[in-house]
Write a protein that holds these residues in place. Sequence first.
Motif, PDB file in Angstrom:
ATOM      1  N   ALA A 100      -1.275 -49.865   5.575  1.00 59.73           N
ATOM      2  CA  ALA A 100      -0.377 -49.345   6.623  1.00 59.73           C
ATOM      3  C   ALA A 100       1.026 -49.150   6.042  1.00 59.73           C
ATOM      4  N   ASN A 101       1.461 -50.088   5.207  1.00 62.35           N
ATOM      5  CA  ASN A 101       2.793 -49.957   4.596  1.00 62.35           C
ATOM      6  C   ASN A 101       2.857 -48.770   3.634  1.00 62.35           C
ATOM      7  N   VAL A 102       1.779 -48.543   2.895  1.00 61.14           N
ATOM      8  CA  VAL A 102       1.759 -47.384   1.984  1.00 61.14           C
ATOM      9  C   VAL A 102       1.916 -46.096   2.804  1.00 61.14           C
ATOM     10  N   LEU A 103       1.139 -46.017   3.885  1.00 63.47           N
ATOM     11  CA  LEU A 103       1.148 -44.786   4.676  1.00 63.47           C
ATOM     12  C   LEU A 103       2.516 -44.540   5.321  1.00 63.47           C
ATOM     13  N   THR A 104       3.120 -45.603   5.824  1.00 63.02           N
ATOM     14  CA  THR A 104       4.389 -45.406   6.536  1.00 63.02           C
ATOM     15  C   THR A 104       5.580 -45.397   5.578  1.00 63.02           C
ATOM     16  N   GLN A 105       5.642 -46.395   4.680  1.00 63.89           N
ATOM     17  CA  GLN A 105       6.853 -46.501   3.844  1.00 63.89           C
ATOM     18  C   GLN A 105       6.825 -45.547   2.646  1.00 63.89           C
ATOM     19  N   THR A 106       5.706 -45.558   1.901  1.00 64.89           N
ATOM     20  CA  THR A 106       5.656 -44.699   0.705  1.00 64.89           C
ATOM     21  C   THR A 106       5.493 -43.237   1.109  1.00 64.89           C
ATOM     22  N   CYS A 107       4.606 -42.986   2.085  1.00 68.42           N
ATOM     23  CA  CYS A 107       4.293 -41.589   2.425  1.00 68.42           C
ATOM     24  C   CYS A 107       5.149 -41.068   3.587  1.00 68.42           C
ATOM     25  N   GLY A 108       5.826 -41.950   4.275  1.00 72.27           N
ATOM     26  CA  GLY A 108       6.703 -41.510   5.374  1.00 72.27           C
ATOM     27  C   GLY A 108       5.957 -41.009   6.599  1.00 72.27           C
ATOM     28  N   LEU A 109       4.696 -41.382   6.730  1.00 73.03           N
ATOM     29  CA  LEU A 109       3.957 -40.938   7.917  1.00 73.03           C
ATOM     30  C   LEU A 109       4.365 -41.798   9.118  1.00 73.03           C
ATOM     31  N   GLN A 110       4.373 -41.169  10.284  1.00 68.25           N
ATOM     32  CA  GLN A 110       4.809 -41.876  11.486  1.00 68.25           C
ATOM     33  C   GLN A 110       3.718 -41.880  12.535  1.00 68.25           C
ATOM     34  N   GLN A 111       3.928 -42.721  13.547  1.00 71.28           N
ATOM     35  CA  GLN A 111       2.974 -42.779  14.653  1.00 71.28           C
ATOM     36  C   GLN A 111       2.753 -41.357  15.212  1.00 71.28           C
ATOM     37  N   GLY A 112       1.504 -40.979  15.384  1.00 70.95           N
ATOM     38  CA  GLY A 112       1.192 -39.653  15.944  1.00 70.95           C
ATOM     39  C   GLY A 112       0.941 -38.591  14.883  1.00 70.95           C
ATOM     40  N   ASP A 113       1.355 -38.864  13.616  1.00 78.16           N
ATOM     41  CA  ASP A 113       1.068 -37.896  12.541  1.00 78.16           C
ATOM     42  C   ASP A 113      -0.428 -37.905  12.244  1.00 78.16           C
ATOM     43  N   ILE A 140      -4.814 -47.316  12.176  1.00 81.90           N
ATOM     44  CA  ILE A 140      -4.831 -47.933  13.514  1.00 81.90           C
ATOM     45  C   ILE A 140      -3.609 -48.848  13.654  1.00 81.90           C
ATOM     46  N   ARG A 141      -3.298 -49.586  12.597  1.00 80.18           N
ATOM     47  CA  ARG A 141      -2.126 -50.475  12.652  1.00 80.18           C
ATOM     48  C   ARG A 141      -0.829 -49.687  12.831  1.00 80.18           C
ATOM     49  N   ALA A 142      -0.762 -48.519  12.174  1.00 85.35           N
ATOM     50  CA  ALA A 142       0.489 -47.758  12.171  1.00 85.35           C
ATOM     51  C   ALA A 142       0.527 -46.668  13.245  1.00 85.35           C
ATOM     52  N   GLY A 143      -0.593 -46.452  13.939  1.00 86.92           N
ATOM     53  CA  GLY A 143      -0.619 -45.415  14.986  1.00 86.92           C
ATOM     54  C   GLY A 143      -0.761 -44.008  14.416  1.00 86.92           C
ATOM     55  N   ILE A 144      -1.154 -43.920  13.153  1.00 84.19           N
ATOM     56  CA  ILE A 144      -1.367 -42.599  12.542  1.00 84.19           C
ATOM     57  C   ILE A 144      -2.762 -42.117  12.953  1.00 84.19           C
ATOM     58  N   ILE A 145      -2.851 -40.869  13.338  1.00 81.89           N
ATOM     59  CA  ILE A 145      -4.141 -40.350  13.811  1.00 81.89           C
ATOM     60  C   ILE A 145      -4.989 -39.966  12.589  1.00 81.89           C
ATOM     61  N   PHE A 146      -6.100 -40.665  12.410  1.00 83.88           N
ATOM     62  CA  PHE A 146      -6.928 -40.363  11.238  1.00 83.88           C
ATOM     63  C   PHE A 146      -8.018 -39.376  11.620  1.00 83.88           C
ATOM     64  N   MET A 147      -8.403 -38.542  10.635  1.00 83.19           N
ATOM     65  CA  MET A 147      -9.384 -37.482  10.887  1.00 83.19           C
ATOM     66  C   MET A 147     -10.442 -37.531   9.800  1.00 83.19           C
ATOM     67  N   PRO A 148     -11.505 -38.311   9.998  1.00 89.64           N
ATOM     68  CA  PRO A 148     -12.516 -38.421   8.946  1.00 89.64           C
ATOM     69  C   PRO A 148     -13.285 -37.113   8.746  1.00 89.64           C
ATOM     70  N   GLY A 149     -13.657 -36.857   7.514  1.00 78.84           N
ATOM     71  CA  GLY A 149     -14.462 -35.674   7.197  1.00 78.84           C
ATOM     72  C   GLY A 149     -15.446 -36.057   6.105  1.00 78.84           C
ATOM     73  N   THR A 150     -16.593 -35.408   6.087  1.00 80.15           N
ATOM     74  CA  THR A 150     -17.596 -35.744   5.072  1.00 80.15           C
ATOM     75  C   THR A 150     -17.215 -35.175   3.702  1.00 80.15           C
ATOM     76  N   ILE A 151     -17.625 -35.854   2.641  1.00 73.28           N
ATOM     77  CA  ILE A 151     -17.297 -35.372   1.289  1.00 73.28           C
ATOM     78  C   ILE A 151     -18.096 -34.119   0.942  1.00 73.28           C
ATOM     79  N   ILE A 173       1.600 -51.652  15.500  1.00 71.15           N
ATOM     80  CA  ILE A 173       2.210 -50.986  16.665  1.00 71.15           C
ATOM     81  C   ILE A 173       1.550 -51.501  17.947  1.00 71.15           C
ATOM     82  N   LYS A 174       2.266 -51.401  19.034  1.00 70.03           N
ATOM     83  CA  LYS A 174       1.682 -51.769  20.321  1.00 70.03           C
ATOM     84  C   LYS A 174       1.141 -50.475  20.926  1.00 70.03           C
ATOM     85  N   SER A 175      -0.067 -50.151  20.570  1.00 74.96           N
ATOM     86  CA  SER A 175      -0.593 -48.865  21.050  1.00 74.96           C
ATOM     87  C   SER A 175      -1.070 -48.979  22.484  1.00 74.96           C
TER      88      SER A 175
END
Length: 577
Positions: free
Chosen positions: A99-112, A132-143, A213-215
């Motif tokens: 979650a820290n990598v996604l938010t701090q290193t990558c700058g992604l925010q809740q809802g991205d 889920i911890r950071a509120g970032i919307i994930f979109m899984p896709g098959t390889i 986050i308190k989602s």
Amino acid sequence: MQWLMKFRVLWGIRKPYRGFHPAPGYLRCQSLSGVGALRWNDYDVPEEFNFASDVLDYWTQMEKEGKRGPNPALWLVNNQGDELKWSFGELTDLSRRAANVLTQTCGLQQGDRLALILPRVPEWWLVVIGCIRAGIIFMPGTIQLKAKDILYRLQASKAKGIVTTDTLAPEVDSLASECPTLKTKLLVSDHSHQGWLDLRSLIKSASPDHTCIKSKTVDPMAIFFTSGTTGFPKMVKHCHGFALRSSLPSCRKMLQLKTSDILWCFSDTGWILALCGCIMEPWAVGATLFIHHLPQFDPKVIEQMLLKYPITHSLAVPLVYRMILRHASTSLRFPTLEHCITGGEALLPEDQEEWRRRTGLLLYEIYGQTETGISCGTPQGMKIKPGSMGKSIPPFDIQIIDDQGNTLPFNTEGNIGIRMKPTRPIGLFMGYEDNPVKTAEVECGDFYNCGDRATMDEEGYIWFLGRKDDIITASGYRIGPAEVENALAEHPAVAESAVVSSPDPIRREVVKAFIVLTPEFLSHDRDQLTKELQQHVKSLTAPYKHPRKVEFVSELPKTITGKIKRSDLRKKEFGQM
Ligand SMILES: Nc1ncnc2c1ncn2[C@@H]1O[C@H](COP(=O)(O)OP(=O)(O)OP(=O)(O)O)[C@@H](O)[C@H]1O
């Protein structure tokens, strides 16, 4: 592989620990009911819910207090015999780092939005939970996605980031210029790649301190693309409440997992079943998720794993069980396997029977969609009616409805509808993203219309007939392809079949079967075989359902999930392709 640490297998003898805990998500539902809680059907739903903090962190605490058995939360193995076992504590620590990598290193925010295209590597779980911890919307896709599929997904979703492996990285690079919103590219690999961030090393060096986050329960959590069996994949949006469903007592009856159980879920990481079967279902109750890396589908490997590891539950599409039956020796006895679940496509009654005969176990069918998750099924212990998908799982109330949304009498063909008014059940999708027209199209009176045809008997069992578009109207009769395909499957010449409507100058439409022959019948006389198969169907079903046209083919068109694209065959028949 670097990510796999060698562990000694401690499971020679299964520990007698058979703990059973109330699912923590449900405890939260109860404790919060009445305090600003939403009421969705008969369940009080808390206003705020987050699977990571409310469920996973709960099990981490249970582990700390010695109230959970010694089994891992995640147990991953590969063909080389390498194993990785993570406790809930390790999962919590690593997913907080993610979650820290996604938010701090990558700058992604809740809802991205973040596209996630990974095989069965541990980082898949870390990114999902980190999101889920950071509120970032994930979109899984098959390889198995190709460049044009990825482009469609990145553009349609306006994704800000993507996580993938070095196999797909060049494809992403080739199309990145057409995706102006794409800012972050994260790689899971043993090698570095220019322009890509190395996720593994970033997770390693990230801080394990993260405040979840308190989602809100209704805040968006994930977007899934449908398989595209009937057209362009649609973006199905699910909220955090989707992850709460597995904790409800009615849903837990389906798999009846206990903390000491070990579930092997075979789903591709790109499909909604992976979210249900590879995260929510086992972890809602603190059970173990077993995963085999399985880069290629190999029934022999599956059989060996079921013999070697103390797996108690399996969850896979019917094809997996069918392939095991085809490739295995006559008798199949798995020492610890207790409960087998299947769904995603129709289960042939003959596969059901053969599995029972050779393994001594029953196959319990479930039915669901990207829009609904698991919505009906036969819970363990409930009488199985071969050919039926079981009953609806509360809070879903499934009824068979007409095109105006009126409920139909028992044993009458209609649409599968899930009641969404006056209260929308928790777990039903929020809508098709950016597509209010499609979202409105599937609303039918008080129901969400699944687009599948079925009947319901007096006991509430649902009998699948086929997708709405696949139903054949011939000589005034309505015929579901599943009935004819089931009958054909009972003939030894038929390896696989697809039944569709075909134009006819006199009858306007007739039943046509595309058939893949088993190797032993490849050299048989085709005219003779056609007559034999027609006669065979007539003897098993109402004669008007027999295929008047038969075509032998070497393979059937399929989606990347392996579902038969009947719409392609139908279009070809009607000269639309
Ligand atoms: N147990 C089952 N028996 C028969 N069919 C099933 C079963 N479970 C699922 N299905 C089929 O799979 C469909 C759900 O598949 P999914 O959500 O992956 O998208 P799709 O409908 O294939 O894609 P698209 O909506 O893009 O055409 C169901 O609507 C149903 O037709």
